[in-house]
Write an enzyme that holds these catalytic residues in place. Structure first.
Site, PDB file in Angstrom:
ATOM      1  N   ARG A 170     -11.466   8.705  -2.670  1.00 40.07           N
ATOM      2  CA  ARG A 170     -11.719  10.143  -2.509  1.00 40.07           C
ATOM      3  C   ARG A 170     -13.220  10.425  -2.372  1.00 40.07           C
ATOM      4  NH1 ARG A 170      -9.304  13.363  -7.283  1.00 40.07           N
ATOM      5  NH2 ARG A 170      -7.620  11.892  -6.837  1.00 40.07           N
TER       6      ARG A 170
ATOM      7  N   LYS B 290      -8.686   6.378   6.016  1.00 36.77           N
ATOM      8  CA  LYS B 290      -7.498   5.712   5.465  1.00 36.77           C
ATOM      9  C   LYS B 290      -7.908   4.565   4.546  1.00 36.77           C
ATOM     10  CE  LYS B 290      -4.131   6.921   8.939  1.00 36.77           C
ATOM     11  NZ  LYS B 290      -3.309   6.481  10.056  1.00 36.77           N
ATOM     12  N   GLY B 291      -7.327   4.527   3.364  1.00 40.94           N
ATOM     13  CA  GLY B 291      -7.623   3.454   2.413  1.00 40.94           C
ATOM     14  C   GLY B 291      -8.975   3.598   1.743  1.00 40.94           C
ATOM     15  N   VAL B 292      -9.683   4.684   2.034  1.00 42.47           N
ATOM     16  CA  VAL B 292     -11.024   4.912   1.466  1.00 42.47           C
ATOM     17  C   VAL B 292     -10.894   5.851   0.268  1.00 42.47           C
ATOM     18  CG1 VAL B 292     -13.321   5.849   1.981  1.00 42.47           C
ATOM     19  CG2 VAL B 292     -12.081   4.559   3.730  1.00 42.47           C
TER      20      VAL B 292
ATOM     21  N   SER C 198      -2.701   0.638  -4.322  1.00 46.48           N
ATOM     22  CA  SER C 198      -3.141   1.829  -3.583  1.00 46.48           C
ATOM     23  C   SER C 198      -4.537   2.270  -4.005  1.00 46.48           C
ATOM     24  CB  SER C 198      -2.142   2.966  -3.840  1.00 46.48           C
ATOM     25  OG  SER C 198      -2.652   4.188  -3.376  1.00 46.48           O
ATOM     26  N   ALA C 199      -5.251   2.887  -3.069  1.00 49.52           N
ATOM     27  CA  ALA C 199      -6.576   3.447  -3.359  1.00 49.52           C
ATOM     28  C   ALA C 199      -6.479   4.868  -3.908  1.00 49.52           C
ATOM     29  CB  ALA C 199      -7.419   3.445  -2.086  1.00 49.52           C
ATOM     30  N   SER C 200      -5.257   5.378  -4.016  1.00 45.98           N
ATOM     31  CA  SER C 200      -5.074   6.769  -4.461  1.00 45.98           C
ATOM     32  C   SER C 200      -5.026   6.874  -5.984  1.00 45.98           C
ATOM     33  CB  SER C 200      -3.775   7.326  -3.886  1.00 45.98           C
ATOM     34  OG  SER C 200      -3.519   8.600  -4.433  1.00 45.98           O
TER      35      SER C 200
ATOM     36  N   GLU D 153      -0.114  -3.275   4.572  1.00 45.35           N
ATOM     37  CA  GLU D 153      -1.256  -2.352   4.472  1.00 45.35           C
ATOM     38  C   GLU D 153      -1.557  -1.753   5.852  1.00 45.35           C
ATOM     39  OE1 GLU D 153      -3.806  -1.416   1.847  1.00 45.35           O
ATOM     40  OE2 GLU D 153      -4.258  -0.269   3.646  1.00 45.35           O
ATOM     41  N   ASP D 154      -1.910  -0.456   5.871  1.00 46.67           N
ATOM     42  CA  ASP D 154      -2.173   0.199   7.168  1.00 46.67           C
ATOM     43  C   ASP D 154      -3.650   0.438   7.450  1.00 46.67           C
ATOM     44  OD1 ASP D 154      -2.414   2.250   5.173  1.00 46.67           O
ATOM     45  OD2 ASP D 154      -2.236   3.738   6.759  1.00 46.67           O
TER      46      ASP D 154
ATOM     47  N   LYS E 246     -10.703  -0.837  -2.461  1.00 45.18           N
ATOM     48  CA  LYS E 246     -10.668  -1.527  -1.169  1.00 45.18           C
ATOM     49  C   LYS E 246     -11.945  -1.164  -0.400  1.00 45.18           C
ATOM     50  CE  LYS E 246      -5.713  -0.588  -1.163  1.00 45.18           C
ATOM     51  NZ  LYS E 246      -4.599   0.159  -0.533  1.00 45.18           N
TER      52      LYS E 246
ATOM     53  N   ASN F 284      -3.403   9.386  -7.139  1.00 45.36           N
ATOM     54  CA  ASN F 284      -2.187  10.204  -7.255  1.00 45.36           C
ATOM     55  C   ASN F 284      -0.929   9.409  -6.931  1.00 45.36           C
ATOM     56  OD1 ASN F 284      -3.596  12.801  -7.717  1.00 45.36           O
ATOM     57  ND2 ASN F 284      -4.372  12.470  -5.656  1.00 45.36           N
TER      58      ASN F 284
ATOM     59  N   THR G  36       1.612  10.365   3.515  1.00 45.33           N
ATOM     60  CA  THR G  36       0.713  11.294   2.826  1.00 45.33           C
ATOM     61  C   THR G  36      -0.598  11.465   3.581  1.00 45.33           C
ATOM     62  OG1 THR G  36       0.497   9.398   1.363  1.00 45.33           O
ATOM     63  CG2 THR G  36       1.460  11.359   0.412  1.00 45.33           C
TER      64      THR G  36
ATOM     65  N   ASP H 110       0.861  -1.167   0.000  1.00 45.45           N
ATOM     66  CA  ASP H 110       0.000   0.000   0.000  1.00 45.45           C
ATOM     67  C   ASP H 110       0.916   1.242   0.000  1.00 45.45           C
ATOM     68  OD1 ASP H 110      -2.417   1.559   0.543  1.00 45.45           O
ATOM     69  OD2 ASP H 110      -1.611   1.774   2.565  1.00 45.45           O
ATOM     70  N   LEU H 111       0.370   2.377  -0.347  1.00 44.48           N
ATOM     71  CA  LEU H 111       1.221   3.590  -0.427  1.00 44.48           C
ATOM     72  C   LEU H 111       1.116   4.447   0.833  1.00 44.48           C
ATOM     73  CD1 LEU H 111       2.986   5.565  -2.135  1.00 44.48           C
ATOM     74  CD2 LEU H 111       0.857   6.529  -2.987  1.00 44.48           C
ATOM     75  N   ASP H 112      -0.043   5.088   0.959  1.00 42.93           N
ATOM     76  CA  ASP H 112      -0.249   6.051   2.039  1.00 42.93           C
ATOM     77  C   ASP H 112      -0.256   5.322   3.392  1.00 42.93           C
ATOM     78  OD1 ASP H 112      -1.217   8.408   3.361  1.00 42.93           O
ATOM     79  OD2 ASP H 112      -3.219   7.537   3.298  1.00 42.93           O
TER      80      ASP H 112
HETATM   81  P1  B16 Z   1      -6.591  10.194  -3.786  1.00 41.83           P
HETATM   82  P2  B16 Z   1      -3.669   4.194   0.044  1.00 41.83           P
HETATM   83  C1  B16 Z   1      -5.555   6.114  -0.028  1.00 41.83           C
HETATM   84  O1  B16 Z   1      -4.244   5.675  -0.322  1.00 41.83           O
HETATM   85  C2  B16 Z   1      -5.558   6.955   1.244  1.00 41.83           C
HETATM   86  O2  B16 Z   1      -5.250   6.150   2.367  1.00 41.83           O
HETATM   87  C3  B16 Z   1      -6.910   7.584   1.453  1.00 41.83           C
HETATM   88  O3  B16 Z   1      -6.894   8.408   2.593  1.00 41.83           O
HETATM   89  C4  B16 Z   1      -7.279   8.411   0.201  1.00 41.83           C
HETATM   90  O4  B16 Z   1      -8.569   9.003   0.344  1.00 41.83           O
HETATM   91  C5  B16 Z   1      -7.250   7.493  -1.008  1.00 41.83           C
HETATM   92  O5  B16 Z   1      -5.959   6.913  -1.145  1.00 41.83           O
HETATM   93  C6  B16 Z   1      -7.584   8.229  -2.291  1.00 41.83           C
HETATM   94  O6  B16 Z   1      -6.547   9.121  -2.574  1.00 41.83           O
HETATM   95  O7  B16 Z   1      -7.513  11.284  -3.373  1.00 41.83           O
HETATM   96  O8  B16 Z   1      -5.147  10.599  -3.912  1.00 41.83           O
HETATM   97  O9  B16 Z   1      -7.095   9.464  -5.019  1.00 41.83           O
HETATM   98  O10 B16 Z   1      -3.516   4.143   1.532  1.00 41.83           O
HETATM   99  O11 B16 Z   1      -4.636   3.150  -0.477  1.00 41.83           O
HETATM  100  O12 B16 Z   1      -2.347   4.172  -0.665  1.00 41.83           O
HETATM  101 MG    MG Z   2      -2.791   3.199   3.351  1.00 48.35          MG
END
Ligand code: B16
Ligand code: MG
Length: 211
Positions: A48, A44-46, A113-115, A168-169, A144, A117, A16, A8-10
């Site tokens: 946007r 976290k992990g949710v 990652s769920a991001s 994963e956190d 996720k 970015n 981040t 996982d990233l964040d």
């Molecule tokens: P973005 P991960 C997740 O990253 C974050 O934990 C979560 O807080 C955020 O809302 C989500 O990415 C979406 O991010 O707005 O950049 O698309 O922990 O899955 O790496």
């Molecule tokens: Mg995370």
């Protein structure tokens, strides 16, 4: 037997989470709501959009579809301004050594990652070229806690899910890994991540001899 690593990233690679928090807090103020650190844990992990839905519930506010989309963009712009400032000093404890060790052992690495970015954040901390595969929210239909993110990462690594270990956190990410039949290591506390096979405080605490 573990043959591939999915990260996982964040909250696992870089911190981040504090940028997401800052940007969401700024947006929540517009709704007259003070976002707390505890609220942020649940984000976290949710994704946007789902994060904004949770914040609106907390703030007891509703938005038009158009304003909802506008506010997602505003939050992301504030978040990106903060990410632009990042460099390798934003890596969490032990990450650089973890990558060195995995690469020296020829264990391929994937991002899950769920991001949306993820590429930019990885570029900023200097790890973009270390991954064999990158899966983020731009590449999946179901985020996720659905296992799709990690299953796709395993598929790109060409390794069976049972032979992958996920770091994963977030609770939603641990559920995704477990439902995907992967070995799930939680970054954090077992109390917060009860489904994890076990938990460690950061990647630096991982013992490669256990693989
Ligand atoms: P973005 P991960 C997740 O990253 C974050 O934990 C979560 O807080 C955020 O809302 C989500 O990415 C979406 O991010 O707005 O950049 O698309 O922990 O899955 O790496
Ligand atoms: Mg995370």
């Amino acid at each position: 037997m573990i043959q591939g690593i999915i990260l996982d990233l964040d909250g696992v690679i870089c911190d981040t989470a504090k940028f997401h928090f800052e940007a969401w807090k700024r947006l929540a103020e517009d709704y007259g709501y003070i976002l707390t650190e505890t609220d942020n844990e649940a984000l976290k992990g949710v994704s946007r959009a789902n994060s904004l839905k949770l914040i609106l519930q907390k703030a007891n506010t509703t938005l038009s579809t158009e304003q909802f989309e506008i506010d997602l963009i505003r939050k992301n712009q504030w978040y990106l301004e903060l990410v632009e400032e990042m460099d390798s000093s934003y890596l969490l404890e032990g990450v650089a050594n973890f990558f060195e060790k995995a690469i020296s052992l020829n264990i391929p690495l994937a991002l899950g990652s769920a991001s949306k970015n993820a590429n930019l954040a990885l570029e900023k901390v200097g790890l973009l070229n270390k991954f064999t595969a990158i899966v983020d929210a731009n590449h999946v239909v179901n985020g996720k806690p659905n296992p799709e993110t990690f299953l796709k990462a395993a598929q790109l690594l060409q390794i069976a899910p049972e032979n992958c270990i996920v770091f994963e956190d977030s609770a939603s990410g641990i559920k995704a890994a477990v439902d995907g039949k992967m070995f799930a290591v939680g970054i954090g506390n077992q109390k917060d991540l009860p489904l994890a096979n076990y938990c460690i405080p950061n990647l630096g605490a991982f013992d490669f001899n256990t693989l």
